[in-house]
Every structure is written in structure tokens, then in C-alpha cells.
Design an enzyme around this catalytic site. Structure first.
Site, PDB file in Angstrom:
ATOM      1  CG  ASN A 116      -1.773   1.204   1.358  1.00  0.00           C
ATOM      2  OD1 ASN A 116      -1.789   2.038   0.457  1.00  0.00           O
ATOM      3  ND2 ASN A 116      -2.488   1.314   2.473  1.00  0.00           N
ATOM      4  CD1 TRP A 117       3.471   0.934  -2.833  1.00  0.00           C
ATOM      5  CD2 TRP A 117       3.585   2.095  -4.750  1.00  0.00           C
ATOM      6  NE1 TRP A 117       4.188   0.188  -3.732  1.00  0.00           N
ATOM      7  CE2 TRP A 117       4.281   0.878  -4.919  1.00  0.00           C
ATOM      8  CE3 TRP A 117       3.517   2.982  -5.828  1.00  0.00           C
ATOM      9  CZ2 TRP A 117       4.904   0.523  -6.125  1.00  0.00           C
ATOM     10  CZ3 TRP A 117       4.138   2.639  -7.038  1.00  0.00           C
ATOM     11  CH2 TRP A 117       4.826   1.425  -7.177  1.00  0.00           C
ATOM     12  CE  LYS A 118      -0.305   3.045   4.798  1.00  0.00           C
ATOM     13  NZ  LYS A 118      -0.243   3.154   6.263  1.00  0.00           N
ATOM     14  CG  HIS A 172      -5.923   1.813   5.164  1.00  0.00           C
ATOM     15  ND1 HIS A 172      -5.494   2.713   6.117  1.00  0.00           N
ATOM     16  CD2 HIS A 172      -4.902   0.935   4.996  1.00  0.00           C
ATOM     17  CE1 HIS A 172      -4.266   2.395   6.494  1.00  0.00           C
ATOM     18  NE2 HIS A 172      -3.883   1.313   5.834  1.00  0.00           N
ATOM     19  CD  GLU A 218      -3.014   5.337   6.804  1.00  0.00           C
ATOM     20  OE1 GLU A 218      -2.956   5.374   5.558  1.00  0.00           O
ATOM     21  OE2 GLU A 218      -2.120   4.833   7.507  1.00  0.00           O
ATOM     22  CD  GLU A 232      -3.451  -2.479   7.236  1.00  0.00           C
ATOM     23  OE1 GLU A 232      -2.376  -2.777   6.713  1.00  0.00           O
ATOM     24  OE2 GLU A 232      -4.021  -1.386   7.071  1.00  0.00           O
ATOM     25  N   GLY A 275       2.591   2.165  10.961  1.00  0.00           N
ATOM     26  CA  GLY A 275       3.591   3.236  10.897  1.00  0.00           C
ATOM     27  C   GLY A 275       4.304   3.502  12.211  1.00  0.00           C
ATOM     28  CB  SER A 327       5.109  -2.057  12.109  1.00  0.00           C
ATOM     29  OG  SER A 327       4.764  -0.714  12.419  1.00  0.00           O
ATOM     30  N   GLY A 340       2.874  -1.162   4.347  1.00  0.00           N
ATOM     31  CA  GLY A 340       2.886   0.265   4.055  1.00  0.00           C
ATOM     32  C   GLY A 340       4.300   0.738   3.780  1.00  0.00           C
ATOM     33  N   GLY A 341       4.931   1.313   4.795  1.00  0.00           N
ATOM     34  CA  GLY A 341       6.236   1.957   4.625  1.00  0.00           C
ATOM     35  C   GLY A 341       7.268   1.099   3.913  1.00  0.00           C
TER      36      GLY A 341
HETATM   37  P1  13P Z   1       3.003   0.291   7.746  1.00  0.00           P
HETATM   38  O1  13P Z   1       3.520  -0.967   7.134  1.00  0.00           O
HETATM   39  O2  13P Z   1       3.716   1.532   7.303  1.00  0.00           O
HETATM   40  O3  13P Z   1       2.867   0.178   9.242  1.00  0.00           O
HETATM   41  O4  13P Z   1       1.502   0.497   7.172  1.00  0.00           O
HETATM   42  C1  13P Z   1       0.597  -0.555   7.250  1.00  0.00           C
HETATM   43  C2  13P Z   1      -0.599  -0.205   6.473  1.00  0.00           C
HETATM   44  O5  13P Z   1      -1.373   0.646   6.841  1.00  0.00           O
HETATM   45  C3  13P Z   1      -0.806  -0.916   5.203  1.00  0.00           C
HETATM   46  O6  13P Z   1      -2.090  -0.676   4.692  1.00  0.00           O
END
Ligand code: 13P
Length: 250
Positions: free
Chosen positions: A13-15, A98, A100, A165, A171, A210, A231-232
Site C-alpha cells: 500500500n503505497w498510500k 483502510h 486512514e 491492521e 507506521g 509495521s 505500508g512503509g
Molecule cells: P506500515 O507498514 O507503514 O505500518 O503500514 C501498514 C498499512 O497501513 C498498510 O495498509
């Protein structure tokens, strides 16, 4: 032990990251490094870079997904993206609900359910996200919260992917223990089978929050963990590919 129902799915997920140039470069590096990886690979760039990434990934082993879609197939919805538009751009998956989006855009379980219906109607595989806050976990309510999210967000006949999640792990570099992941994924599997009967058994349940090269093998080996939503660490080709190689069978 349940038979392995599908290859693990490792989804990035590149957000809201990467302009077109770096997005294309990342896609090229992933495509170049994906050979010999047993896991199914997926990247979900921002909608605006999706066509450029699609051009790089076309005909290769890495699938493409969106990060959200509207519940209507078209219409007067300024700024939104319809599920058929994601398909048109080359996507086969879409992340929905998600945390977010639930937090920043006030998305409710009902809206996530309507979006899931729209995604399925367009032929996309929805990845529906659930997860509790730190306060909810500390109060002992994590499974109750996730149970309500599942029953509210998944439509009848759901055929897609669920991603667990925990919000406090996103994050932050913090992850639940393997025992906590096993408990929650076991609970989610039981809920899916309660809601969908035999149809709940093959639904893949991803862990997200994470996930890094250093913890991926342990998290991906937990029973009922069918992959990861990253994510990251999905923004660096070497890290994302290392996570994919850490998947069982990888
Ligand atoms: P991180 O891997 O940066 O914690 O993000 C997880 C996430 O929200 C994937 O959708």
C-alpha cells in the site's frame, strides 16, 4: 492443520507517496526482482499514478490495485474514483475501509460495505481492512471491535480478502505478538465462517502494521495469516521483495 488454500498475498500500500518518476522506478525494480518469488505480489499506488505503474507491470507477475473506490459506478461525485475506472486503469484489487480512510474521511462500516459491493460488481477483488485502536485493545475490546467491523463491512456472499491492521501498529514500528496475531486471525476466521459458512474458509486474511523484512517470516508463519499488507516497507523495492521472499513457500 488447515490445508494451504492459496499462495500468500504480499500487498504493498503505497498510500499518498511517490510522484510518477519514483513510482515508475519502484515498479521497474519490483518487476525486475520478482522472478522466483512464490507469493502473489500486489502493489496499490495512488490512483493518479496507477496508469503509469500499470504500463510497467503489464504482462508481468505483479498485480495492481487501487486504495479506495466510490460505491457508485459513475456519476456526480467530484474527486472520487469509481471501481470500473480502476479496472479500466489495469487494477484487479482495491483496498477498502483502510483505517486512514475510516479516520480521515469518516468512512463507516456501511459505506465500506457499499464500496465492497461496487468493487465486486466491477470485477475487483476487495481487500477490506479492519483493526482496533490502542485504547480498544487496552480495554479488552479488540475482538469485539473487529467482529463488529466484519459484520458491518462485508456484504452477503463476500468473496475477497480481509486485512487485519491494528491501528496502533500502523507506521509505528510496533507489532502485536505472534500469539496476539494468532488469536485475532483465528477469531476472524471463525467470524468469516459464521457469516459465510463454507464460503468463509478460503477468504485470505492478511496481517498489516509495521511489517518489515526483519519480522515478516515470523508474522507470515502464524496460522491463518495469508499474507501481508505492507505500508512503509513497500516503498523500497529491496524491503518489499525481502518480505515477499519471507512468505511460506517463498
Ligand atoms: P506500515 O507498514 O507503514 O505500518 O503500514 C501498514 C498499512 O497501513 C498498510 O495498509
Amino acid at each position: 492443520m488447515r490445508p494451504l488454500i492459496a499462495r500468500p498475498l504480499i500487498a504493498g500500500n503505497w498510500k499518498m507517496n511517490l510522484l510518477r518518476g519514483p513510482a515508475v522506478a519502484l515498479a521497474e525494480a519490483l518487476r525486475a526482482g520478482a522472478g522466483g518469488i512464490a507469493a502473489e505480489l500486489l502493489v496499490c499506488p495512488p490512483a493518479i499514478t496507477l496508469p503509469a505503474v500499470a504500463a510497467v507491470l503489464a504482462g508481468g507477475p505483479i498485480a495492481l490495485g487501487g486504495q479506495d473506490c466510490h460505491m457508485a459506478p459513475e456519476g456526480a461525485h467530484t474527486g472520487d474514483i469509481a471501481a470500473p475506472m480502476l479496472v479500466d486503469a489495469g487494477a484487479s484489487y482495491v483496498i477498502l475501509g483502510h483505517s486512514e480512510r475510516r479516520q480521515n474521511h469518516g468512512e463507516t462500516d456501511e459505506q465500506v460495505r457499499e464500496k465492497t459491493v461496487a468493487a465486486l460488481a466491477a470485477g475487483l477483488v476487495p481487500i477490506v481492512c479492519v483493526g482496533e485502536t490502542a485504547e480498544q485493545r487496552d480495554a479488552g475490546n479488540a475482538t469485539e471491535v473487529v467482529g463488529w467491523q466484519l459484520s458491518g463491512s462485508l456484504p452477503k456472499g463476500f468473496a475477497g480478502v480481509v486485512a487485519y491492521e491494528p491501528i496502533w501498529a500502523i507506521g509505528t514500528g510496533r507489532t502485536p505478538s505472534e500469539a496476539e496475531v494468532a488469536d485475532m486471525h483465528g477469531f476472524i476466521r471463525a467470524e468469516l465462517e459464521r457469516q459465510f459458512g463454507a464460503g468463509g474458509a478460503p477468504i485470505r486474511i492478511l496481517y498489516g502494521g509495521s511489517v518489515k523484512p526483519g519480522n515478516a517470516a515470523a508474522l507470515l508463519a502464524v496460522p491463518e495469516v495469508g499474507g501481508a499488507l505492507v505500508g512503509g516497507a513497500s516503498l523500497a523495492a529491496a524491503d518489499f521483495l525481502a518480505i515477499a521472499r519471507a512468505a511460506p513457500g517463498g
